[in-house]
Write a protein that holds these residues in place. Structure first.
Motif, PDB file in Angstrom:
ATOM      1  N   GLN A   1      45.445  40.264  55.554  1.00  0.00           N
ATOM      2  CA  GLN A   1      44.366  40.674  55.550  1.00  0.00           C
ATOM      3  C   GLN A   1      44.234  41.271  53.903  1.00  0.00           C
ATOM      4  OE1 GLN A   1      46.304  41.500  58.397  1.00  0.00           O
ATOM      5  NE2 GLN A   1      45.875  44.166  57.922  1.00  0.00           N
ATOM      6  N   GLU A   2      45.238  41.904  53.588  1.00  0.00           N
ATOM      7  CA  GLU A   2      45.706  42.340  52.747  1.00  0.00           C
ATOM      8  C   GLU A   2      45.765  41.636  51.202  1.00  0.00           C
ATOM      9  OE1 GLU A   2      44.778  45.748  51.679  1.00  0.00           O
ATOM     10  OE2 GLU A   2      45.082  46.184  54.183  1.00  0.00           O
ATOM     11  N   SER A   3      45.200  42.012  49.947  1.00  0.00           N
ATOM     12  CA  SER A   3      45.917  41.226  49.198  1.00  0.00           C
ATOM     13  C   SER A   3      45.466  42.378  47.379  1.00  0.00           C
ATOM     14  CB  SER A   3      45.380  40.301  48.615  1.00  0.00           C
ATOM     15  OG  SER A   3      43.926  40.148  48.070  1.00  0.00           O
ATOM     16  N   GLU A   4      45.948  41.984  46.730  1.00  0.00           N
ATOM     17  CA  GLU A   4      45.476  42.521  45.207  1.00  0.00           C
ATOM     18  C   GLU A   4      43.319  42.408  44.914  1.00  0.00           C
ATOM     19  OE1 GLU A   4      46.277  38.322  43.588  1.00  0.00           O
ATOM     20  OE2 GLU A   4      46.665  39.913  44.955  1.00  0.00           O
ATOM     21  N   PHE A   5      42.996  41.721  45.419  1.00  0.00           N
ATOM     22  CA  PHE A   5      41.479  41.684  46.192  1.00  0.00           C
ATOM     23  C   PHE A   5      40.697  42.648  46.753  1.00  0.00           C
ATOM     24  CE2 PHE A   5      42.796  37.905  44.120  1.00  0.00           C
ATOM     25  CZ  PHE A   5      42.274  37.176  42.625  1.00  0.00           C
ATOM     26  N   LYS A   6      39.827  43.156  46.942  1.00  0.00           N
ATOM     27  CA  LYS A   6      39.748  43.943  48.062  1.00  0.00           C
ATOM     28  C   LYS A   6      39.160  43.517  49.477  1.00  0.00           C
ATOM     29  CE  LYS A   6      38.752  48.480  44.845  1.00  0.00           C
ATOM     30  NZ  LYS A   6      37.513  49.632  44.521  1.00  0.00           N
ATOM     31  N   SER A   7      38.924  42.638  49.230  1.00  0.00           N
ATOM     32  CA  SER A   7      38.538  41.183  50.672  1.00  0.00           C
ATOM     33  C   SER A   7      38.945  40.377  51.087  1.00  0.00           C
ATOM     34  CB  SER A   7      36.419  41.570  49.842  1.00  0.00           C
ATOM     35  OG  SER A   7      36.827  40.059  49.426  1.00  0.00           O
ATOM     36  N   GLY A   8      40.039  40.864  50.312  1.00  0.00           N
ATOM     37  CA  GLY A   8      40.687  39.898  50.294  1.00  0.00           C
ATOM     38  C   GLY A   8      40.952  38.530  49.931  1.00  0.00           C
TER      39      GLY A   8
END
Length: 714
Positions: free
Chosen positions: A293-300
């Motif tokens: 659910q985590e990535s470099e994009f805040k909302s996934g």
């Protein structure tokens, strides 16, 4: 007895005449030949029997596979370090135990016999030299045909294509057009080359210097912890071994390794500092975790991908979009999300990223390769990527007259998509950013894109992820170029080789869309998975060869590789085909949970566009130099006649084996198919590296070695 009587009579009678002396010498010579042939015949018989099991590697049904598999497993339990037995069950294969002992005494198949023949008589050596001179080229073709006979085999030396280095090809064509008198000179040159590996060489391996450490990348790393701005290899060939991290452990099976890796396998100070400031990777005891659910994009990554789908509905991931290049390695979450949609995405790890996020991707089983975005072309053919993505992009596309964007224009398929996102949440405010040196601003990018006629399909601000997203499309035809307002950048010359990509400078010119039917890129490929076996018209007569190659590798992998050579495929994820031709090896493995890096040597026919056309990944490479990847990147290496068909021989061919040891993880496997004259000394080299020879087969002049790398370091 006749000789003894003749000697006694000579003592009693008069001295022997000249004729009697000659007769005695001839008689003694005949006796010597008879005795020598009697003692040498068992060796020949042994060699013949050792080769009898080679057919099983292609036709396991010839013997009961289940029973032999159990026998192999029991043998491994009794002695795990011993090589596998010949599955033919006759006990005479090269993998059986007793011939293995005999080989150690004799020093390898036929090596002692050849040495004895050389010392005993020059006549035998002369005959062997004549055979090599007169039949070397024929042996390469016939040997392969014998190996794959009945399996849809093909002659690998006859595939068509344009060499990656056209200047060298032109020189070769000039040489081939010389008179028949020069042919003899050519043969003499071949004789001077001698064996690829010196059978008498002894190897005393040492670790590379401490300044390099266990993450050493030879053509990237410099002394002092810095890195080259462009690929720059050491002057002297690398003949040392890269050390292992302390407490190294093999990766977890896929898909568990996707979200969890052993931290000590990749640990270094800069990565440790990086972990503390990013939430998409967490250190938990011995593991480095990557929450989905985590990535470099805040909302996934999924939300980010959904926004792209809304902007460009024509993009059908996994159908018309199959092969994607992702510039810059971060969390690789974008690629993992697309993987679920049957998209294969290659993460391009930039060499100036000293956090080594590309190494994390490879450790997780995600396709990645290292490269520089500088003054040289990337090692890819022209017009092969269906889409190119640059997330949270900070690449200076506008610098140097847009040179890097011209390189993207070269490798992006006509009609392909270029997706770029920046950290600025409000794209309308990016005009001011241009004045402060932000070359990826709306103002700078719009001017640059207009000059190369890329159409902007959509642009928006993803307020949740706080990024601005723009989607461009490369023209699918040349008609739009007539509407250009300026002539800058100029068009590339028609004779410019778009696929020349090895140490080739980026040219400040614009490549047009291929128009001729025989050029690749004129039509969009079929949807996946149809493109796997649907060959485009531009291949012409090659379509039959591709079909034969496809059947050939399907047969070998299904009948042998997956079941008959002892590899646990649950632990195999990252595979490299070191001498790919048409991608048949990768296609045969497409149903497995693996990915294949197809490497086309730079001096081989240019078949890499065909591999991309079928929906697979690959790069150009010169195996006389180290590969652009981190140590321990691959779980399995496959080398089909790589050594015997090196078009331009390396100064020290053993450096290829050293590089194999560097890029293969401990516990990883290597399958090597080649001529026996190559495999015999190669087996000795692998044993000197303490690799375990798990299986060998031989038939006529061809053979196969299946070896496993161990944890040994000098």
């Amino acid at each position: 007895m006749a000789g003894v009587r003749l000697g006694r009579s000579a003592k009693r009678g008069a001295p022997l005449g000249f004729c009697a002396k000659v007769a005695l010498v001839i008689l003694l010579g005949l006796v010597f030949i008879v005795v020598w042939s009697i003692f040498s015949s068992p060796t020949s018989a042994a060699v013949s029997s050792q080769r009898s099991g080679f057919d099983d590697i292609f036709d396991p049904d010839a013997s009961p596979a289940v029973g032999k598999k159990k026998e192999v497993e029991e043998s491994k339990k009794r002695n795990p370090s011993s090589p596998l037995k010949d599955r033919s069950g006759n006990g005479n294969g090269r993998g059986s135990r007793s011939p293995e002992k005999k080989k150690k005494k004799e020093g390898g198949i036929e090596e002692k016999a050849a040495a004895a023949a050389k010392n005993e008589t020059r006549e035998v050596e002369g005959q062997q030299e004549e055979e090599r001179e007169g039949g070397e080229d024929m042996v390469e073709v016939e040997g392969l045909e014998e190996v794959v006979e009945g399996e849809g085999g093909m002659d690998e030396d006859m595939e068509d294509g344009v060499d990656v280095n056209p200047e060298e090809e032109e020189e070769e064509m000039v040489n081939e057009e010389k008179s028949a008198g020069n042919k003899k000179k050519k043969n003499k040159k071949k004789k001077k080359l001698g064996p690829l590996f010196d059978p008498g060489a002894r190897y005393n391996w040492k670790l590379c210097g401490g300044r390099h450490g266990h993450n050493y990348i030879p053509c990237v790393d410099m002394d002092g912890g810095h890195r080259h701005h462009e690929r720059s290899c050491p002057r002297m060939p690398l003949m040392c071994l890269v050390s292992l991290p302390q407490e190294y452990r093999p990766p977890l099976p896929w898909p568990e390794r996707e979200s969890k890796i052993f931290y000590k396998n990749v640990a270094h100070p800069k990565l440790s500092a990086f972990i503390k400031t990013h939430s998409w990777l967490n250190l938990s005891e011995e593991y480095l975790l990557f929450p989905r659910q985590e990535s470099e994009f805040k909302s996934g990554a999924q939300h980010y991908l959904n926004s792209i789908d809304e902007m460009a509905p024509d993009i059908e991931w996994g159908k018309n979009i199959r092969v994607v290049l992702d510039i810059g390695c971060t969390s690789a979450s974008f690629g993992l999300t697309l993987l679920e949609k049957d998209v294969i995405i290659l993460s391009l790890g930039l060499a100036n990223d000293q956090t080594d996020l590309a190494q994390l991707a490879l450790e997780r089983g995600i396709p990645a390769v290292m490269a520089n975005l500088g003054s040289r072309r990337l090692p890819f053919p022209s017009g092969v990527f269906d889409a190119i993505h640059c997330g949270n992009c900070d690449v200076p596309w506008h610098s140097s007259g847009g040179r890097l964007l011209l390189e993207m224009n070269r490798i992006l398929r006509p009609g392909g998509y270029f997706i770029i996102s920046t950290k600025h949440g409000d794209i309308d405010n990016e005009e001011g950013a241009a004045k402060h040196g932000d070359f990826n601003s709306e103002e700078g990018m719009s001017t640059l894109m207009a000059s190369i006629c890329w159409n902007i399909l959509a642009h928006t601000t993803d307020e949740v992820n706080e990024v601005g997203v723009r989607i461009y499309q490369r023209p699918a035809s040349n008609d739009i170029y007539d509407l250009r307002r300026t002539k800058e950048p100029p068009f590339c010359k028609e004779d410019d080789k778009q696929d020349a990509a090895w140490y080739t400078p980026i040219k400040s010119c614009l490549h047009k869309v291929p128009a001729a039917i025989e050029q690749h890129g004129t039509d969009w490929p079929e949807e996946w998975p149809k493109r796997l076996e649907t060959f485009p018209e531009w291949l012409g007569d090659l379509q039959e060869k591709l079909t034969a190659d496809h059947k050939h590798w399907n047969s070998i992998i299904s009948k042998s590789y997956l079941n008959g050579i002892g590899i646990d495929w649950l632990n195999i994820r990252n595979i490299m085909d070191m001498k790919a031709i048409y991608g048949g090896f990768a296609a045969a493995l497409s149903s497995q949970k693996v990915w294949v890096m197809n490497v086309v040597p730079v001096h081989a026919p240019n078949t890499l566009p065909i591999i991309y056309e079928r929906g697979f990944l690959g790069v150009y490479h010169d195996w006389c130099e180290p590969f652009s990847t981190h140590p321990r990147s691959y779980d399995l290496l496959h080398a089909d006649h790589l050594f015997s068909r090196l078009k331009n021989r390396c100064k020290q061919p053993v450096v290829i084996v050293v590089e194999m040891d560097r890029i293969l993880r401990p516990g990883g496997w290597a399958i090597i198919r080649d001529k026996l004259e190559i495999l015999n000394p190669l087996e000795t080299i692998l044993k000197s590296l303490h690799w375990e020879i798990r299986m060998t087969y031989a038939k006529d002049k061809e053979g196969i070695i299946c070896a496993q790398k161990t944890m040994w370091r000098p």
